[in-house]
Design a protein around this motif. Structure first.
Motif, mmCIF file in Angstrom:
data_model
loop_
_atom_site.group_PDB
_atom_site.id
_atom_site.type_symbol
_atom_site.label_atom_id
_atom_site.label_comp_id
_atom_site.label_asym_id
_atom_site.label_seq_id
_atom_site.Cartn_x
_atom_site.Cartn_y
_atom_site.Cartn_z
ATOM 1 N N ASP A 135 0.828 -1.214 0.000
ATOM 2 C CA ASP A 135 0.000 0.000 0.000
ATOM 3 C C ASP A 135 0.855 1.254 0.000
ATOM 4 O O ASP A 135 0.625 2.194 0.766
ATOM 5 N N THR A 136 1.867 1.260 -0.859
ATOM 6 C CA THR A 136 2.804 2.376 -0.941
ATOM 7 C C THR A 136 2.808 2.938 -2.353
ATOM 8 O O THR A 136 2.779 2.194 -3.329
ATOM 9 N N ARG A 137 2.865 4.254 -2.415
ATOM 10 C CA ARG A 137 2.992 4.941 -3.700
ATOM 11 C C ARG A 137 4.290 5.731 -3.718
ATOM 12 O O ARG A 137 4.718 6.252 -2.696
ATOM 13 N N TYR A 138 4.876 5.802 -4.899
ATOM 14 C CA TYR A 138 6.148 6.487 -5.104
ATOM 15 C C TYR A 138 5.947 7.594 -6.122
ATOM 16 O O TYR A 138 5.549 7.328 -7.258
ATOM 17 N N GLU A 139 6.201 8.830 -5.701
ATOM 18 C CA GLU A 139 6.127 9.982 -6.585
ATOM 19 C C GLU A 139 7.544 10.225 -7.098
ATOM 20 O O GLU A 139 8.412 10.644 -6.336
ATOM 21 N N VAL A 140 7.780 9.925 -8.369
ATOM 22 C CA VAL A 140 9.129 9.874 -8.922
ATOM 23 C C VAL A 140 9.386 11.051 -9.860
ATOM 24 O O VAL A 140 8.633 11.279 -10.814
ATOM 25 N N GLU A 141 10.462 11.756 -9.586
ATOM 26 C CA GLU A 141 10.929 12.861 -10.429
ATOM 27 C C GLU A 141 12.283 12.456 -11.003
ATOM 28 O O GLU A 141 13.203 12.119 -10.255
ATOM 29 N N VAL A 142 12.401 12.457 -12.334
ATOM 30 C CA VAL A 142 13.609 12.016 -13.028
ATOM 31 C C VAL A 142 14.257 13.209 -13.703
ATOM 32 O O VAL A 142 13.561 14.058 -14.270
ATOM 33 N N MET A 143 15.596 13.273 -13.635
ATOM 34 C CA MET A 143 16.280 14.330 -14.374
ATOM 35 C C MET A 143 17.637 13.843 -14.857
ATOM 36 O O MET A 143 18.298 13.047 -14.187
ATOM 37 N N LEU A 144 18.016 14.315 -16.026
ATOM 38 C CA LEU A 144 19.353 14.046 -16.529
ATOM 39 C C LEU A 144 20.297 15.061 -15.902
ATOM 40 O O LEU A 144 19.895 16.168 -15.541
ATOM 41 N N GLY A 145 21.545 14.687 -15.775
ATOM 42 C CA GLY A 145 22.543 15.621 -15.251
ATOM 43 C C GLY A 145 22.490 15.742 -13.744
ATOM 44 O O GLY A 145 22.089 14.822 -13.037
ATOM 45 N N LYS A 146 22.912 16.932 -13.266
ATOM 46 C CA LYS A 146 23.004 17.187 -11.826
ATOM 47 C C LYS A 146 21.650 17.514 -11.218
ATOM 48 O O LYS A 146 20.863 18.259 -11.800
ATOM 49 N N LEU A 147 21.436 16.983 -10.023
ATOM 50 C CA LEU A 147 20.253 17.331 -9.248
ATOM 51 C C LEU A 147 20.309 18.815 -8.917
ATOM 52 O O LEU A 147 21.375 19.347 -8.608
ATOM 53 N N ASP A 148 19.159 19.476 -8.981
ATOM 54 C CA ASP A 148 19.121 20.890 -8.630
ATOM 55 C C ASP A 148 17.986 21.171 -7.650
ATOM 56 O O ASP A 148 17.162 20.308 -7.372
ATOM 57 N N GLU A 149 17.960 22.412 -7.154
ATOM 58 C CA GLU A 149 16.982 22.802 -6.139
ATOM 59 C C GLU A 149 15.552 22.628 -6.621
ATOM 60 O O GLU A 149 14.685 22.175 -5.871
ATOM 61 N N SER A 150 15.290 22.990 -7.862
ATOM 62 C CA SER A 150 13.914 22.942 -8.356
ATOM 63 C C SER A 150 13.366 21.518 -8.363
ATOM 64 O O SER A 150 12.184 21.306 -8.090
ATOM 65 N N HIS A 151 14.214 20.538 -8.647
ATOM 66 C CA HIS A 151 13.739 19.155 -8.657
ATOM 67 C C HIS A 151 13.483 18.646 -7.237
ATOM 68 O O HIS A 151 12.566 17.864 -7.021
#
Length: 162
Positions: free
Chosen positions: A64-80
């Motif tokens: 009963d778990t959901r994963y909200e996934v944000e993917v980005m190429l390159g370096k992680l940044d503040e907005s992500h």
């Protein structure tokens, strides 16, 4: 059985000629590549009420778990980081009957941002996954390494008292 050594080279996905859409297609084909278990895709590019689109809403029906996934190429940044937390909060508010995890996937998670999300992880269940492309013999492979997992604040003693 002996294994054959193949010289490889770490590479960025952009330098290999692929974009975020390509990466999302691979995750949609097999979400287990993220290393989070046998998950299913509930939604992809799900529009949010605040604007923007969450890359993936994944589900583990057994837990009963959901994963909200944000993917980005390159370096992680503040907005992500902010976007991941915002999407997590929206989804947990809409579906409180499930456990929710914010997941950030990036090629480069610098120490600065690792420290920030580690601090946030004490209050918000954030999982950080660093992906690496390794090129060899005209082909490449992707690996996904969980560099930060959800902090479990309950101890075995707490469980015994319930």
């Amino acid at each position: 059985m002996s294994h054959q050594f193949v010289k490889s080279e770490r590479s960025s996905l952009r330098s290999l000629g692929v974009d975020e859409r390509w990466l999302q297609d691979r995750i949609a084909e097999d979400p287990s590549i993220l290393g989070l278990g046998d998950l299913s895709v509930l939604r992809r590019e799900k529009k949010q009420i605040t604007g923007g689109r969450i890359d993936f809403l994944l589900s583990d029906p057994e837990e009963d778990t959901r994963y909200e996934v944000e993917v980005m190429l390159g370096k992680l940044d503040e907005s992500h980081i902010i976007r991941s937390i915002e999407y997590w909060d929206i989804e947990r508010t809409k579906s409180p009957e499930f456990e929710h995890r914010a997941v950030i996937v990036a090629e480069d998670i610098t120490n600065r941002f690792f420290n920030v999300i580690s601090l946030l992880n004490k209050a918000i269940p954030i999982i950080a996954i660093q992906m690496t492309a390794v090129k060899f013999e005209g082909r490449f492979a992707l690996t996904f390494t969980k560099v930060l997992d959800v902090v479990e604040l309950r101890t075995p003693e707490d469980e015994a008292q319930n």
